[in-house]
Enzyme design. Structure first.
Site, PDB file in Angstrom:
ATOM      1  N   SER A  30     -10.104  -6.173   9.721  1.00  0.00           N
ATOM      2  CA  SER A  30     -12.325  -5.112   8.971  1.00  0.00           C
ATOM      3  C   SER A  30     -12.672  -6.474   8.916  1.00  0.00           C
ATOM      4  CB  SER A  30     -11.357  -4.309   8.375  1.00  0.00           C
ATOM      5  OG  SER A  30     -12.404  -3.246   8.328  1.00  0.00           O
ATOM      6  N   ARG A  43       0.434  -5.218  13.199  1.00  0.00           N
ATOM      7  CA  ARG A  43      -0.016  -4.330  14.130  1.00  0.00           C
ATOM      8  C   ARG A  43       0.056  -5.233  15.581  1.00  0.00           C
ATOM      9  NH1 ARG A  43      -3.758  -1.096  11.174  1.00  0.00           N
ATOM     10  NH2 ARG A  43      -3.245   0.544  10.677  1.00  0.00           N
ATOM     11  N   ARG A  81       1.972   1.620  10.800  1.00  0.00           N
ATOM     12  CA  ARG A  81       1.681   1.887   9.355  1.00  0.00           C
ATOM     13  C   ARG A  81       3.107   1.506   8.348  1.00  0.00           C
ATOM     14  NH1 ARG A  81      -3.386   5.245   8.213  1.00  0.00           N
ATOM     15  NH2 ARG A  81      -3.445   5.575   6.029  1.00  0.00           N
ATOM     16  N   GLU A  99      -6.043  -1.460  14.784  1.00  0.00           N
ATOM     17  CA  GLU A  99      -6.998  -2.018  14.202  1.00  0.00           C
ATOM     18  C   GLU A  99      -6.376  -3.325  13.724  1.00  0.00           C
ATOM     19  OE1 GLU A  99      -8.726   0.386  10.981  1.00  0.00           O
ATOM     20  OE2 GLU A  99      -9.164  -1.661   9.654  1.00  0.00           O
ATOM     21  N   ARG A 112       1.067  -0.934   0.121  1.00  0.00           N
ATOM     22  CA  ARG A 112      -0.269   0.257   0.083  1.00  0.00           C
ATOM     23  C   ARG A 112       1.001   1.042   0.211  1.00  0.00           C
ATOM     24  NH1 ARG A 112      -5.229  -1.764   4.311  1.00  0.00           N
ATOM     25  NH2 ARG A 112      -5.213  -3.765   2.691  1.00  0.00           N
TER      26      ARG A 112
END
Length: 434
Positions: free
Chosen positions: A360, A399, A285, A357, A270
């Site tokens: 999801s 994470r 991130r 997070e 990403r």
RNA sequence: GGAGAGGUCGCCUAGUGGCCUAGGGCGCCGCACUGGAAAUGCGGUAUGGGGCAACCCAUCGGGGGUUCAAAUCCCCCCCUCUCCGCCA
């Protein structure tokens, strides 16, 4: 992604309200309905003209076969009729293209309406559905917990600097037990999914073509999110969702074959343009990370229950890792354009004292399936209907690793290995190098 | 990367401008025959769109073109197979 025309026609009010709840303009719904009517009218006219042209052409064939001169007056008249119809078809097609383009563009802007019980609003409206485990504190009675990047660097598990050197910032290098921990998590996650969860493991390409990127909506919605290989018109996958969901693009599941449930590991790429700063310290991130993703194809009536099940698959992993977490039901403006319902799993990281997070889990209803034409035959011989698709992380590694490092660090600088991972790592404790 | 051969209905296959409005076989579904079955016979068996319906339209790997008319001719692209080259 796009809303179905049938649904648009059948429940315009629901679609309109759904758009408002997700922060979109309602007027596009009415404009879309108007264009849809015009489009159908043009299609009907065009079809009639095509029928005319076809029959004229057919009669030419018949006439010639029965002995008429190909250059005679009878044939010439028929040719004229056919050409004339052809010209009018071309004109109608022109208008149809204009109308169709505008309609398609509008449809792309109409979001999938959220389930009725999803809270309306932004981040403040997110609902904590449940919380599990005890949150550890940064300040222990006799010592202070370190953030994960300090723990990892000290144990020789992570090398962010050299990652930046060889590739760029946001491309972490894992080494020693750090590398082994990555492998262990991937292996254990997949073992749980393919074992007790009954999923089929998929090991897909990490690069996809434009059609696949379009299928899951990365193009055009999130094009700036992806790394692109322009020379070959390929895209690095931002999640395994892209290749795995596309597995069944343009296919029809036969009666009785659903549900189909997959688990897939891929690296994820990403660009995260513009994301830099304190929030992104360590590995919270990054541009390349690893993730095991679960992808489900369900009968429409089953998708709501399947989402609960799917979310639970992620939670089980966190519970067995002994990490405190909470489950959020995301509010309408937080959940995204294509989801009907979405839960986030957030793990507690005591070193940075934040919820992170790690998963999801979404129910897309038939929204994704429509774009990819993924269908299901309810009964043998019956008309196919769109399947419902769902996906959820199970889990994203960085994470999770951060939470493990921060939760399992000891006062003496060593790291206790969570019990479920010990068989994979071959040790119960990782000591700092001498 | 080079040369050649291919891509047609779930599968196999016919098809070289108009009786293709895509034929045949296999498989599958229904009916008949049977005590039941096999075999046999008859019928049906794609997807999307439009229409109350009869029916109509689109789709022969994808896109573009020629033509009154394209599975069929032309151009570009994709994929598969065989051989050669290269290679972890």
């Amino acid at each position: 992604m796009s809303i179905g025309l049938t649904r648009l026609r059948e429940e315009p009010d629901r679609v309109r309200q759904g758009a408002i709840d997700k922060g979109e303009e309602a007027a596009i719904v009415d404009r879309a309905l108007e264009l849809d009517g015009r489009r159908r009218q043009l299609l009907a006219e065009g079809d009639a003209l095509r029928a005319e042209r076809n029959s004229a052409s057919r009669r030419i064939g018949e006439a010639v076969r029965e002995g008429a001169r190909p250059d005679g007056p009878e044939v010439a008249a028929l040719k004229r009729a056919s050409s004339e119809a052809g010209a009018r078809i071309a004109a109608l097609d022109g208008e149809l293209a204009t109308v169709g383009a505008e309609l398609d563009e509008l449809l792309l802007r109409i979001p999938n309406p959220a389930d009725p019980d999803v809270p309306v609003g932004g981040e403040e409206a997110n609902e904590v559905v449940r919380t599990w485990g005890d949150r550890l504190r940064r300040e222990e009675p006799t010592w202070t917990r370190r953030p994960h990047w300090e723990v990892a660097e000290r144990l020789g598990m992570l090398d962010l600097e050299r990652g930046a050197k060889i590739t760029g910032s946001g491309f972490p290098v894992y080494r020693g037990h750090g590398a082994a921990l990555q492998r262990a998590l991937i292996d254990w996650f997949l073992a749980v999914h393919t074992g007790e969860n009954g999923m089929t493991e998929i090991w897909p390409p990490a690069v996809v073509n434009a059609a696949s990127a379009r299928g899951t909506g990365q193009i055009p919605d999130k094009e700036e999110l992806m790394y692109v290989v322009p020379r070959d018109d390929l895209y690095l996958v931002p999640t395994a969702e892209v290749p795995v969901t596309n597995l069944h693009r343009d296919e029809i599941f036969e009666a009785g074959s659903l549900p189909v449930r997959y688990a897939a590991y891929t690296p994820c790429f990403r660009r995260e343009a513009g994301a830099a700063g304190k929030e992104t310290r360590g590995i919270l991130r990054v541009h390349q990370f690893d993730k095991v993703e679960m992808v489900l194809f369900e009968q429409p009536a089953d998708s709501r229950a399947a989402l609960e099940w799917l979310t639970e698959r992620g939670e089980i992993l966190l519970r067995r890792l002994g990490l405190a977490y909470r489950v959020l039901l995301l509010a309408t403006r937080e959940m995204g354009f294509v989801q009907a319902r979405k839960y986030d799993l957030e793990v507690w990281a005591p070193g940075v004292e934040r919820w992170l997070e790690v998963s999801s889990c979404s129910d897309f209803g038939d929204y994704q399936a429509r774009r990819m034409a993924i269908r299901y035959r309810p009964e043998p011989g019956a008309k196919p209907v769109l399947v419902h698709t769902l996906n959820g992380s199970g889990l994203a590694l960085p994470r999770t690793v951060a939470a493990i490092l921060e939760s399992y660090q000891q006062a003496d600088g060593s790291l206790v290995v969570p019990e479920v991972l010990r068989p994979y790592l071959g040790t119960a404790r990782i000591e700092p190098p001498a």
